[in-house]
Design a protein around this motif. Structure first.
Motif, PDB file in Angstrom:
ATOM      1  N   MET A 108       0.837  -1.199   0.000  1.00 28.89           N
ATOM      2  CA  MET A 108       0.000   0.000   0.000  1.00 28.89           C
ATOM      3  C   MET A 108       0.876   1.255   0.000  1.00 28.89           C
ATOM      4  SD  MET A 108      -2.903   1.706   0.294  1.00 28.89           S
ATOM      5  CE  MET A 108      -4.163   0.548   0.832  1.00 28.89           C
ATOM      6  N   ILE A 109       0.576   2.172  -0.899  1.00 21.42           N
ATOM      7  CA  ILE A 109       1.236   3.471  -0.946  1.00 21.42           C
ATOM      8  C   ILE A 109       0.261   4.508  -0.394  1.00 21.42           C
ATOM      9  CG2 ILE A 109       2.387   5.184  -2.386  1.00 21.42           C
ATOM     10  CD1 ILE A 109       3.731   2.411  -2.330  1.00 21.42           C
ATOM     11  N   LEU A 110       0.712   5.326   0.523  1.00 21.31           N
ATOM     12  CA  LEU A 110      -0.131   6.376   1.087  1.00 21.31           C
ATOM     13  C   LEU A 110       0.274   7.716   0.490  1.00 21.31           C
ATOM     14  CD1 LEU A 110      -2.290   7.347   3.117  1.00 21.31           C
ATOM     15  CD2 LEU A 110      -0.441   7.567   4.809  1.00 21.31           C
ATOM     16  N   VAL A 111      -0.695   8.394  -0.116  1.00 24.49           N
ATOM     17  CA  VAL A 111      -0.468   9.725  -0.677  1.00 24.49           C
ATOM     18  C   VAL A 111      -1.196  10.735   0.199  1.00 24.49           C
ATOM     19  CG1 VAL A 111      -0.767  11.246  -2.661  1.00 24.49           C
ATOM     20  CG2 VAL A 111      -0.282   8.808  -3.019  1.00 24.49           C
ATOM     21  N   LEU A 112      -0.448  11.596   0.846  1.00 24.77           N
ATOM     22  CA  LEU A 112      -1.046  12.688   1.613  1.00 24.77           C
ATOM     23  C   LEU A 112      -1.327  13.797   0.613  1.00 24.77           C
ATOM     24  CD1 LEU A 112       1.355  12.645   4.705  1.00 24.77           C
ATOM     25  CD2 LEU A 112      -0.829  11.452   4.408  1.00 24.77           C
ATOM     26  N   GLY A 113      -2.608  14.009   0.318  1.00 25.71           N
ATOM     27  CA  GLY A 113      -2.950  14.824  -0.837  1.00 25.71           C
ATOM     28  C   GLY A 113      -3.676  16.115  -0.554  1.00 25.71           C
ATOM     29  N   GLY A 114      -4.559  16.459  -1.501  1.00 23.25           N
ATOM     30  CA  GLY A 114      -5.285  17.714  -1.426  1.00 23.25           C
ATOM     31  C   GLY A 114      -4.797  18.746  -2.416  1.00 23.25           C
ATOM     32  N   THR A 115      -3.850  18.369  -3.279  1.00 22.13           N
ATOM     33  CA  THR A 115      -3.309  19.295  -4.272  1.00 22.13           C
ATOM     34  C   THR A 115      -3.479  18.723  -5.671  1.00 22.13           C
ATOM     35  OG1 THR A 115      -1.109  18.289  -4.134  1.00 22.13           O
ATOM     36  CG2 THR A 115      -1.561  20.150  -2.656  1.00 22.13           C
ATOM     37  N   ALA A 116      -3.280  19.581  -6.668  1.00 25.16           N
ATOM     38  CA  ALA A 116      -3.357  19.125  -8.057  1.00 25.16           C
ATOM     39  C   ALA A 116      -2.282  18.081  -8.333  1.00 25.16           C
ATOM     40  CB  ALA A 116      -3.200  20.312  -9.002  1.00 25.16           C
ATOM     41  N   GLU A 117      -1.108  18.267  -7.731  1.00 29.34           N
ATOM     42  CA  GLU A 117      -0.021  17.308  -7.931  1.00 29.34           C
ATOM     43  C   GLU A 117      -0.378  15.945  -7.354  1.00 29.34           C
ATOM     44  OE1 GLU A 117       1.162  21.282  -8.403  1.00 29.34           O
ATOM     45  OE2 GLU A 117       0.419  20.376  -6.553  1.00 29.34           O
ATOM     46  N   ALA A 118      -1.061  15.937  -6.220  1.00 33.55           N
ATOM     47  CA  ALA A 118      -1.475  14.676  -5.610  1.00 33.55           C
ATOM     48  C   ALA A 118      -2.489  13.956  -6.491  1.00 33.55           C
ATOM     49  CB  ALA A 118      -2.069  14.936  -4.226  1.00 33.55           C
ATOM     50  N   ARG A 119      -3.403  14.708  -7.079  1.00 33.62           N
ATOM     51  CA  ARG A 119      -4.394  14.094  -7.965  1.00 33.62           C
ATOM     52  C   ARG A 119      -3.734  13.552  -9.230  1.00 33.62           C
ATOM     53  NH1 ARG A 119      -7.127  18.633  -5.955  1.00 33.62           N
ATOM     54  NH2 ARG A 119      -6.694  19.890  -7.820  1.00 33.62           N
ATOM     55  N   GLU A 120      -2.755  14.271  -9.730  1.00 31.59           N
ATOM     56  CA  GLU A 120      -2.017  13.795 -10.905  1.00 31.59           C
ATOM     57  C   GLU A 120      -1.248  12.522 -10.568  1.00 31.59           C
ATOM     58  OE1 GLU A 120       1.447  15.358 -14.022  1.00 31.59           O
ATOM     59  OE2 GLU A 120       0.606  16.725 -12.521  1.00 31.59           O
ATOM     60  N   LEU A 121      -0.653  12.482  -9.390  1.00 32.89           N
ATOM     61  CA  LEU A 121       0.081  11.294  -8.967  1.00 32.89           C
ATOM     62  C   LEU A 121      -0.856  10.102  -8.828  1.00 32.89           C
ATOM     63  CD1 LEU A 121       2.598   9.831  -7.961  1.00 32.89           C
ATOM     64  CD2 LEU A 121       2.133  10.762  -5.673  1.00 32.89           C
ATOM     65  N   ALA A 122      -2.054  10.321  -8.309  1.00 31.61           N
ATOM     66  CA  ALA A 122      -3.016   9.231  -8.159  1.00 31.61           C
ATOM     67  C   ALA A 122      -3.328   8.586  -9.508  1.00 31.61           C
ATOM     68  CB  ALA A 122      -4.295   9.749  -7.506  1.00 31.61           C
ATOM     69  N   VAL A 123      -3.461   9.396 -10.537  1.00 34.83           N
ATOM     70  CA  VAL A 123      -3.713   8.861 -11.882  1.00 34.83           C
ATOM     71  C   VAL A 123      -2.544   7.996 -12.336  1.00 34.83           C
ATOM     72  CG1 VAL A 123      -4.015   9.469 -14.312  1.00 34.83           C
ATOM     73  CG2 VAL A 123      -5.244  10.748 -12.547  1.00 34.83           C
ATOM     74  N   LEU A 124      -1.333   8.472 -12.101  1.00 36.38           N
ATOM     75  CA  LEU A 124      -0.144   7.727 -12.520  1.00 36.38           C
ATOM     76  C   LEU A 124      -0.018   6.405 -11.766  1.00 36.38           C
ATOM     77  CD1 LEU A 124       2.419  10.681 -12.729  1.00 36.38           C
ATOM     78  CD2 LEU A 124       1.301   9.497 -14.631  1.00 36.38           C
ATOM     79  N   LEU A 125      -0.304   6.420 -10.477  1.00 35.19           N
ATOM     80  CA  LEU A 125      -0.216   5.190  -9.687  1.00 35.19           C
ATOM     81  C   LEU A 125      -1.290   4.196 -10.108  1.00 35.19           C
ATOM     82  CD1 LEU A 125       0.493   6.623  -6.105  1.00 35.19           C
ATOM     83  CD2 LEU A 125       2.133   5.748  -7.786  1.00 35.19           C
ATOM     84  N   GLN A 126      -2.473   4.717 -10.404  1.00 29.79           N
ATOM     85  CA  GLN A 126      -3.543   3.830 -10.861  1.00 29.79           C
ATOM     86  C   GLN A 126      -3.187   3.217 -12.210  1.00 29.79           C
ATOM     87  OE1 GLN A 126      -8.041   4.358 -10.309  1.00 29.79           O
ATOM     88  NE2 GLN A 126      -7.730   5.228 -12.324  1.00 29.79           N
ATOM     89  N   ASP A 127      -2.653   4.022 -13.109  1.00 26.25           N
ATOM     90  CA  ASP A 127      -2.258   3.514 -14.422  1.00 26.25           C
ATOM     91  C   ASP A 127      -1.163   2.457 -14.308  1.00 26.25           C
ATOM     92  OD1 ASP A 127      -4.079   5.196 -15.572  1.00 26.25           O
ATOM     93  OD2 ASP A 127      -2.606   6.684 -16.250  1.00 26.25           O
ATOM     94  N   ALA A 128      -0.331   2.575 -13.266  1.00 26.35           N
ATOM     95  CA  ALA A 128       0.755   1.614 -13.065  1.00 26.35           C
ATOM     96  C   ALA A 128       0.279   0.355 -12.348  1.00 26.35           C
ATOM     97  CB  ALA A 128       1.884   2.267 -12.276  1.00 26.35           C
ATOM     98  N   GLY A 129      -0.999   0.334 -11.955  1.00 22.83           N
ATOM     99  CA  GLY A 129      -1.549  -0.838 -11.292  1.00 22.83           C
ATOM    100  C   GLY A 129      -1.102  -1.008  -9.854  1.00 22.83           C
ATOM    101  N   LEU A 130      -0.722   0.079  -9.204  1.00 25.05           N
ATOM    102  CA  LEU A 130      -0.235   0.008  -7.830  1.00 25.05           C
ATOM    103  C   LEU A 130      -1.372   0.225  -6.834  1.00 25.05           C
ATOM    104  CD1 LEU A 130       3.058   2.067  -8.241  1.00 25.05           C
ATOM    105  CD2 LEU A 130       2.822  -0.421  -8.098  1.00 25.05           C
ATOM    106  N   GLU A 131      -1.266  -0.412  -5.689  1.00 25.46           N
ATOM    107  CA  GLU A 131      -2.252  -0.228  -4.625  1.00 25.46           C
ATOM    108  C   GLU A 131      -1.886   1.026  -3.836  1.00 25.46           C
ATOM    109  OE1 GLU A 131      -4.171  -2.581  -0.764  1.00 25.46           O
ATOM    110  OE2 GLU A 131      -2.304  -3.288  -1.689  1.00 25.46           O
ATOM    111  N   PHE A 132      -2.833   1.949  -3.739  1.00 24.04           N
ATOM    112  CA  PHE A 132      -2.548   3.198  -3.038  1.00 24.04           C
ATOM    113  C   PHE A 132      -3.827   3.759  -2.442  1.00 24.04           C
ATOM    114  CE2 PHE A 132      -4.014   4.522  -7.150  1.00 24.04           C
ATOM    115  CZ  PHE A 132      -4.682   5.717  -6.939  1.00 24.04           C
ATOM    116  N   CYS A 133      -3.645   4.689  -1.529  1.00 23.34           N
ATOM    117  CA  CYS A 133      -4.768   5.398  -0.922  1.00 23.34           C
ATOM    118  C   CYS A 133      -4.379   6.860  -0.777  1.00 23.34           C
ATOM    119  CB  CYS A 133      -5.110   4.813   0.446  1.00 23.34           C
ATOM    120  SG  CYS A 133      -6.433   5.702   1.326  1.00 23.34           S
ATOM    121  N   SER A 134      -5.259   7.748  -1.197  1.00 25.67           N
ATOM    122  CA  SER A 134      -5.038   9.183  -1.030  1.00 25.67           C
ATOM    123  C   SER A 134      -5.747   9.647   0.236  1.00 25.67           C
ATOM    124  CB  SER A 134      -5.578   9.960  -2.233  1.00 25.67           C
ATOM    125  OG  SER A 134      -4.894   9.617  -3.421  1.00 25.67           O
ATOM    126  N   SER A 135      -5.047  10.399   1.049  1.00 24.93           N
ATOM    127  CA  SER A 135      -5.620  10.905   2.293  1.00 24.93           C
ATOM    128  C   SER A 135      -5.780  12.413   2.214  1.00 24.93           C
ATOM    129  CB  SER A 135      -4.714  10.541   3.478  1.00 24.93           C
ATOM    130  OG  SER A 135      -5.234  11.066   4.680  1.00 24.93           O
TER     131      SER A 135
END
Length: 245
Positions: free
Chosen positions: A1-28
């Protein structure tokens, strides 16, 4: 599990990249905005309960790495993340967009170290300030600007009592140059007060202030957390995560 402490445009962009890579993650998300822009993938909203709570969460959720992609001024969250990751022995990366210190016109701005200084400086520079410093800091301005005709632009309604001559506009953006020209003209703004948020999302107001010759007061970013690796793009953060998995 990758934890992304988010709330920014960069965090949302990273979430797309992690999803495209098939990685398990959660944005907080911290939950400070009533209707936040949500990233793709799994999302949790709310705090962790300080360093101890975050450390326990990292262990319980078997988090393999943390990317702190919070706002440049969310220094408390970043400090907690650094301490919790150190205690839990979890790799931590800071994703933070570049500031505006090297931007066109930055050498003419009034750079200040905090909101109190921003309030006193703007009080001397104009009578109709345009405040874009977020609702959590408004209380620092109500005294010095009590008799000014301030325009406040925030996402959610302020939680503090504002002087009677102030006007509040609830708006999330993004904003175009034409939008900002209209705001400056309608309010007859004679000083802009903002933070060194960086990025292009809110840059148009800076461009318009420069175009009109309106003084700009900018709150400097808090100091970076020591010992934490840093990148300034979602692509670089994604590469760092993939290198660990």
């Amino acid at each position: 599990m990758i934890l992304v402490l988010g709330g920014t445009a960069e965090a949302r962009e990273l979430a797309v990249l992690l999803q495209d890579a098939g990685l398990e993650f959660c944005s907080s998300l911290a939950g400070r905005v009533a209707r936040p822009r949500l990233p793709v993938g799994r999302v949790r909203v709310g705090g962790f309960g300080g360093v101890e709570g975050l450390r326990d969460h990292l262990r319980a959720a078997e988090v393999r790495a943390v990317v702190d992609a919070t706002h440049p001024f969310a220094s408390g969250i970043s400090a907690n993340a650094a301490a919790a990751c150190s205690e839990a022995d979890v790799p931590l990366l800071r994703l933070e967009r570049p500031g505006w210190s090297a931007a066109p016109g930055a050498d003419r701005w009034h750079w200040v170290s905090g909101h109190d200084e921003a309030a006193s400086t703007s009080a001397e520079l104009g009578r109709r300030p345009f405040l874009t410093i977020g609702r959590q800091s408004l209380g620092r301005f109500t005294g010095p600007l009590a008799t000014h005709e301030a325009l406040v632009r925030v996402v959610d309604p302020p939680e503090v009592a504002l002087p009677p001559r102030w006007r509040v506009v609830l708006n999330r953006g993004p904003y175009s140059v034409e939008d900002e020209r209209r705001v400056f003209a309608e309010h007859a703004a004679d000083v802009l007060v903002t933070k060194d948020s960086g990025g292009s999302f809110t840059w148009p107001k800076m461009a318009v202030a420069d175009e009109l010759g309106v003084p700009v007061v900018v709150v400097r970013r808090p100091g970076a957390t020591r010992g934490v690796a840093r990148v300034d793009t979602a692509d670089a953060a994604s590469e760092w995560v993939r290198a660990l998995t």
